[in-house]
Scaffold this motif. Structure first.
Motif, mmCIF file in Angstrom:
data_model
loop_
_atom_site.group_PDB
_atom_site.id
_atom_site.type_symbol
_atom_site.label_atom_id
_atom_site.label_comp_id
_atom_site.label_asym_id
_atom_site.label_seq_id
_atom_site.Cartn_x
_atom_site.Cartn_y
_atom_site.Cartn_z
ATOM 1 N N ILE A 21 -6.778 7.535 6.614
ATOM 2 C CA ILE A 21 -7.775 8.037 5.542
ATOM 3 C C ILE A 21 -8.857 8.401 6.497
ATOM 4 C CG2 ILE A 21 -9.781 7.374 4.113
ATOM 5 C CD1 ILE A 21 -8.122 5.397 2.610
ATOM 6 N N HIS A 22 -9.280 9.647 6.546
ATOM 7 C CA HIS A 22 -10.379 10.180 7.309
ATOM 8 C C HIS A 22 -11.532 9.146 7.306
ATOM 9 C CE1 HIS A 22 -12.666 12.702 9.631
ATOM 10 N NE2 HIS A 22 -13.849 12.799 8.789
ATOM 11 N N VAL A 23 -12.060 8.632 8.294
ATOM 12 C CA VAL A 23 -13.092 7.851 8.537
ATOM 13 C C VAL A 23 -14.324 8.508 8.418
ATOM 14 C CG1 VAL A 23 -14.080 5.813 9.715
ATOM 15 C CG2 VAL A 23 -11.510 6.090 9.846
ATOM 16 N N ARG B 203 0.859 -1.077 -0.013
ATOM 17 C CA ARG B 203 -0.063 0.093 -0.109
ATOM 18 C C ARG B 203 0.929 1.071 0.090
ATOM 19 N NH1 ARG B 203 -2.633 0.140 5.216
ATOM 20 N NH2 ARG B 203 -4.029 1.626 4.078
ATOM 21 N N SER B 204 0.526 2.248 -0.814
ATOM 22 C CA SER B 204 1.106 3.665 -0.746
ATOM 23 C C SER B 204 0.947 4.177 0.358
ATOM 24 C CB SER B 204 0.635 4.368 -1.970
ATOM 25 O OG SER B 204 -0.518 4.811 -1.876
ATOM 26 N N ARG C 96 -2.766 -2.274 13.436
ATOM 27 C CA ARG C 96 -2.959 -2.341 15.002
ATOM 28 C C ARG C 96 -4.272 -1.752 15.295
ATOM 29 N NH1 ARG C 96 2.799 -1.572 15.475
ATOM 30 N NH2 ARG C 96 3.784 -3.425 16.308
ATOM 31 N N VAL C 97 -4.802 -0.534 14.815
ATOM 32 C CA VAL C 97 -6.012 0.035 15.228
ATOM 33 C C VAL C 97 -7.077 -0.916 14.330
ATOM 34 C CG1 VAL C 97 -7.535 1.990 14.706
ATOM 35 C CG2 VAL C 97 -5.063 2.318 15.275
ATOM 36 N N ALA C 98 -6.888 -1.522 13.336
ATOM 37 C CA ALA C 98 -7.884 -2.324 12.661
ATOM 38 C C ALA C 98 -8.060 -3.457 13.772
ATOM 39 C CB ALA C 98 -7.643 -2.703 11.493
ATOM 40 N N LEU D 27 -11.384 1.553 4.640
ATOM 41 C CA LEU D 27 -11.075 2.770 5.844
ATOM 42 C C LEU D 27 -9.969 3.282 6.011
ATOM 43 C CD1 LEU D 27 -14.082 2.093 8.442
ATOM 44 C CD2 LEU D 27 -14.276 3.039 6.150
ATOM 45 N N GLY D 28 -9.011 2.586 5.611
ATOM 46 C CA GLY D 28 -7.399 3.042 5.605
ATOM 47 C C GLY D 28 -6.955 2.894 7.039
#
Length: 248
Positions: free
Chosen positions: A126-128, A119-120, A168-170, A163-164
């Motif tokens: 990304i703003h959710v 992924r770039s 770890r947050v995912a 959602l980008g």
């Protein structure tokens, strides 16, 4: 080997997967309960919900303390997926078992391949937006309803790729989704809980909780990219096993 010992080993492995990867528990728990511990499919799915609910909630608390849970997004995911999951469950009852198995394997493999692609840097954050999160949660709920799984192994790729979120947050947010969805599904199966073998489920759940703590510590030592690759390889392994099983 005794049933209790098998339950302890299987529970530890499933807890490790949930704590480190944010998913995989429902995929591993049901086969373990059926093939290792002799549960019927109905009892195994109910027992799995109990185990995954308790383990996910425990792992969620650890990730939340580290600030790795997007509460609003996770709750929106879970809430948006309830209706589509019910419709998907109704559709699943009309599909042949082989079709469901192949569909499960294809979805898991597609998610794994997408996670393995680099992924770039522009995709890292990304703003959710609530609308986007709700749409993704509804889609996840539909797939979960059709395939009859907890959804954690699909939630992490959705949170990362749609959602980008950082991995770890995912992982932390997916545990919130798993906990809510498992509780809702368990409430629908309340009548089947009394007949479960708690002498086996208790040690299974206890080992899973301890494994989840070890998984949480493991996730802190590995890079986000490493975790993503490990999760993708787990998905590919599950997909390959199910395709072979469907072909036999």
């Amino acid at each position: 080997m005794s049933a209790v010992m098998l339950a302890l080993i299987a529970g530890a492995v499933i807890g490790l997967a949930l704590g480190a990867l944010g998913g995989g528990g429902s995929v591993l728990a049901v086969p373990a309960l059926i093939y290792l511990l002799g549960f019927t499919p109905v009892a195994a799915t109910t027992a799995s919900l109990v185990i995954v609910t308790v383990t996910s909630a425990t792992a969620l608390s650890a990730h939340a303390r580290d600030g790795h849970v997007r509460w609003r997004t996770g709750l929106l995911f879970a809430a948006a997926g309830v209706g589509p999951a019910m419709l998907g469950g109704a559709l699943a009852g009309r599909l042949p078992a082989a079709v469901l198995t192949v569909a499960f394997a294809v979805v898991a493999a597609a998610a794994a391949v997408r996670m393995l692609r680099p992924r770039s840097s522009s995709e890292s954050i990304i703003h959710v937006r609530p609308g986007r999160a709700g749409a993704a949660g509804a889609g996840l709920g539909a797939v979960t309803g059709v395939l009859g799984v907890g959804g954690g192994f699909l939630a992490v790729p959705a949170l990362v790729n749609v959602l980008g979120m950082r991995i770890r947050v995912a992982v932390g947010t997916s545990l919130l989704v798993i906990t809510v969805n498992s509780l809702a599904a368990l409430a629908m199966r309340a009548g089947t809980v009394d007949g479960l073998d708690w002498a086996v489920i208790g040690p299974f759940a206890g080992a899973a909780i301890l494994g989840a703590w070890d998984g949480k510590r493991l996730s802190a030592r590995l890079s986000g990219q490493t975790l993503q690759r490990v999760f993708a390889l787990v998905l590919l392994a599950v997909a390959g096993f199910m395709l072979v099983d469907a072909a036999l």
